[in-house]
Design a protein around this motif. Structure first.
Motif, PDB file in Angstrom:
ATOM      1  N   ALA A 276     -14.462   6.405  -7.845  1.00 45.91           N
ATOM      2  CA  ALA A 276     -14.343   7.169  -6.602  1.00 45.91           C
ATOM      3  C   ALA A 276     -13.209   6.617  -5.737  1.00 45.91           C
ATOM      4  CB  ALA A 276     -15.662   7.146  -5.843  1.00 45.91           C
ATOM      5  N   LYS A 277     -13.083   5.302  -5.675  1.00 46.89           N
ATOM      6  CA  LYS A 277     -12.010   4.687  -4.882  1.00 46.89           C
ATOM      7  C   LYS A 277     -10.654   5.002  -5.502  1.00 46.89           C
ATOM      8  CE  LYS A 277     -12.522   2.338  -1.744  1.00 46.89           C
ATOM      9  NZ  LYS A 277     -12.542   2.609  -0.303  1.00 46.89           N
ATOM     10  N   LEU A 278     -10.562   4.938  -6.831  1.00 46.43           N
ATOM     11  CA  LEU A 278      -9.307   5.257  -7.502  1.00 46.43           C
ATOM     12  C   LEU A 278      -8.914   6.713  -7.246  1.00 46.43           C
ATOM     13  CD1 LEU A 278      -6.986   4.481  -9.330  1.00 46.43           C
ATOM     14  CD2 LEU A 278      -8.455   5.010 -11.296  1.00 46.43           C
ATOM     15  N   THR A 279      -9.865   7.607  -7.290  1.00 45.70           N
ATOM     16  CA  THR A 279      -9.600   9.017  -7.006  1.00 45.70           C
ATOM     17  C   THR A 279      -9.104   9.183  -5.566  1.00 45.70           C
ATOM     18  OG1 THR A 279     -11.244   9.726  -8.623  1.00 45.70           O
ATOM     19  CG2 THR A 279     -10.621  11.324  -6.930  1.00 45.70           C
TER      20      THR A 279
ATOM     21  N   GLN B  81      -4.557   9.991  -1.700  1.00 44.87           N
ATOM     22  CA  GLN B  81      -3.764   9.465  -0.584  1.00 44.87           C
ATOM     23  C   GLN B  81      -2.279   9.406  -0.948  1.00 44.87           C
ATOM     24  OE1 GLN B  81      -5.161   5.738   1.130  1.00 44.87           O
ATOM     25  NE2 GLN B  81      -7.239   6.267   0.529  1.00 44.87           N
ATOM     26  N   VAL B  82      -1.988   8.985  -2.173  1.00 41.08           N
ATOM     27  CA  VAL B  82      -0.603   8.838  -2.609  1.00 41.08           C
ATOM     28  C   VAL B  82       0.094  10.199  -2.668  1.00 41.08           C
ATOM     29  CG1 VAL B  82       0.839   8.167  -4.584  1.00 41.08           C
ATOM     30  CG2 VAL B  82      -0.993   6.671  -3.814  1.00 41.08           C
ATOM     31  N   ARG B  83      -0.645  11.238  -2.961  1.00 40.66           N
ATOM     32  CA  ARG B  83      -0.070  12.587  -3.039  1.00 40.66           C
ATOM     33  C   ARG B  83       0.258  13.181  -1.666  1.00 40.66           C
ATOM     34  NH1 ARG B  83      -4.468  13.665  -6.820  1.00 40.66           N
ATOM     35  NH2 ARG B  83      -3.708  13.126  -8.873  1.00 40.66           N
ATOM     36  N   GLN B  84      -0.309  12.616  -0.618  1.00 42.58           N
ATOM     37  CA  GLN B  84      -0.071  13.136   0.731  1.00 42.58           C
ATOM     38  C   GLN B  84       1.282  12.653   1.243  1.00 42.58           C
ATOM     39  OE1 GLN B  84      -2.186  15.305   2.241  1.00 42.58           O
ATOM     40  NE2 GLN B  84      -3.258  15.177   0.289  1.00 42.58           N
ATOM     41  N   PRO B  85       2.013  13.540   1.929  1.00 44.12           N
ATOM     42  CA  PRO B  85       3.282  13.094   2.511  1.00 44.12           C
ATOM     43  C   PRO B  85       3.033  12.068   3.619  1.00 44.12           C
ATOM     44  CG  PRO B  85       2.769  15.332   3.234  1.00 44.12           C
ATOM     45  CD  PRO B  85       1.725  14.940   2.228  1.00 44.12           C
TER      46      PRO B  85
ATOM     47  N   THR C  53       5.241  10.410  12.215  1.00 44.54           N
ATOM     48  CA  THR C  53       5.247   9.430  13.297  1.00 44.54           C
ATOM     49  C   THR C  53       5.117   8.019  12.734  1.00 44.54           C
ATOM     50  OG1 THR C  53       2.861   9.407  13.647  1.00 44.54           O
ATOM     51  CG2 THR C  53       4.113  11.106  14.808  1.00 44.54           C
ATOM     52  N   THR C  54       5.686   7.072  13.438  1.00 48.11           N
ATOM     53  CA  THR C  54       5.613   5.681  12.995  1.00 48.11           C
ATOM     54  C   THR C  54       4.169   5.200  12.944  1.00 48.11           C
ATOM     55  OG1 THR C  54       7.789   5.245  13.940  1.00 48.11           O
ATOM     56  CG2 THR C  54       6.393   3.333  13.476  1.00 48.11           C
ATOM     57  N   LEU C  55       3.422   5.468  13.999  1.00 48.07           N
ATOM     58  CA  LEU C  55       2.033   5.017  14.032  1.00 48.07           C
ATOM     59  C   LEU C  55       1.226   5.662  12.913  1.00 48.07           C
ATOM     60  CD1 LEU C  55      -0.205   3.381  15.323  1.00 48.07           C
ATOM     61  CD2 LEU C  55      -0.576   5.280  16.918  1.00 48.07           C
ATOM     62  N   GLY C  56       1.410   6.945  12.701  1.00 49.80           N
ATOM     63  CA  GLY C  56       0.693   7.637  11.632  1.00 49.80           C
ATOM     64  C   GLY C  56       1.012   7.060  10.267  1.00 49.80           C
ATOM     65  N   ALA C  57       2.292   6.757  10.032  1.00 48.71           N
ATOM     66  CA  ALA C  57       2.701   6.172   8.754  1.00 48.71           C
ATOM     67  C   ALA C  57       2.100   4.782   8.576  1.00 48.71           C
ATOM     68  CB  ALA C  57       4.224   6.112   8.667  1.00 48.71           C
ATOM     69  N   ILE C  58       2.075   3.999   9.647  1.00 49.51           N
ATOM     70  CA  ILE C  58       1.466   2.666   9.572  1.00 49.51           C
ATOM     71  C   ILE C  58      -0.011   2.771   9.216  1.00 49.51           C
ATOM     72  CG2 ILE C  58       0.783   0.665  10.975  1.00 49.51           C
ATOM     73  CD1 ILE C  58       3.502   0.991  12.443  1.00 49.51           C
ATOM     74  N   VAL C  59      -0.701   3.709   9.828  1.00 53.12           N
ATOM     75  CA  VAL C  59      -2.126   3.894   9.543  1.00 53.12           C
ATOM     76  C   VAL C  59      -2.321   4.287   8.079  1.00 53.12           C
ATOM     77  CG1 VAL C  59      -4.131   5.350  10.035  1.00 53.12           C
ATOM     78  CG2 VAL C  59      -2.760   4.428  11.917  1.00 53.12           C
ATOM     79  N   GLN C  60      -1.512   5.216   7.580  1.00 53.56           N
ATOM     80  CA  GLN C  60      -1.642   5.653   6.190  1.00 53.56           C
ATOM     81  C   GLN C  60      -1.400   4.506   5.217  1.00 53.56           C
ATOM     82  OE1 GLN C  60       0.944   9.324   6.940  1.00 53.56           O
ATOM     83  NE2 GLN C  60      -0.044   9.781   4.993  1.00 53.56           N
ATOM     84  N   VAL C  61      -0.325   3.762   5.431  1.00 58.69           N
ATOM     85  CA  VAL C  61       0.019   2.669   4.519  1.00 58.69           C
ATOM     86  C   VAL C  61      -1.022   1.556   4.593  1.00 58.69           C
ATOM     87  CG1 VAL C  61       1.739   0.870   4.048  1.00 58.69           C
ATOM     88  CG2 VAL C  61       2.472   3.222   4.513  1.00 58.69           C
ATOM     89  N   THR C  62      -1.507   1.263   5.784  1.00 58.98           N
ATOM     90  CA  THR C  62      -2.534   0.237   5.945  1.00 58.98           C
ATOM     91  C   THR C  62      -3.815   0.629   5.211  1.00 58.98           C
ATOM     92  OG1 THR C  62      -1.615  -0.407   8.077  1.00 58.98           O
ATOM     93  CG2 THR C  62      -3.888  -1.073   7.635  1.00 58.98           C
ATOM     94  N   GLN C  63      -4.219   1.882   5.338  1.00 58.93           N
ATOM     95  CA  GLN C  63      -5.430   2.347   4.650  1.00 58.93           C
ATOM     96  C   GLN C  63      -5.244   2.302   3.136  1.00 58.93           C
ATOM     97  OE1 GLN C  63      -8.486   3.172   6.034  1.00 58.93           O
ATOM     98  NE2 GLN C  63      -9.065   3.003   3.896  1.00 58.93           N
ATOM     99  N   LEU C  64      -4.077   2.714   2.675  1.00 59.32           N
ATOM    100  CA  LEU C  64      -3.797   2.677   1.239  1.00 59.32           C
ATOM    101  C   LEU C  64      -3.831   1.237   0.724  1.00 59.32           C
ATOM    102  CD1 LEU C  64      -3.060   4.251  -1.289  1.00 59.32           C
ATOM    103  CD2 LEU C  64      -0.666   4.079  -0.606  1.00 59.32           C
ATOM    104  N   ALA C  65      -3.231   0.319   1.463  1.00 55.89           N
ATOM    105  CA  ALA C  65      -3.246  -1.095   1.068  1.00 55.89           C
ATOM    106  C   ALA C  65      -4.676  -1.627   1.028  1.00 55.89           C
ATOM    107  CB  ALA C  65      -2.398  -1.919   2.026  1.00 55.89           C
TER     108      ALA C  65
END
Length: 56
Positions: free
Chosen positions: A14-17, A22-26, A30-42
């Motif tokens: 489930a986590k891998l899915t 997440q990786v497929r999403q652009p 915004t800088t803050l939005g990108a930081i949040v996305q990358v942090t969650q992915l990490a």
């Protein structure tokens, strides 16, 4: 009837899915939005690594 997968294997899949989705999403415009996305992915990748070590 096939055997049911172990709960740990189910959560790992489930986590891998979720990571794949997440990786497929652009990346956010915004800088803050990108930081949040990358942090969650990490965080999700770290969780997956921590929970699959020694399973091979």
């Amino acid at each position: 009837m096939p055997p049911r997968p172990e709960p740990a294997a189910y959560f790992q899949q489930a986590k891998l899915t979720a990571i794949e989705q997440q990786v497929r999403q652009p990346l956010s415009d915004t800088t803050l939005g990108a930081i949040v996305q990358v942090t969650q992915l990490a965080r999700d990748c770290r969780w997956l690594l921590d929970h699959t070590r020694g399973d091979q």
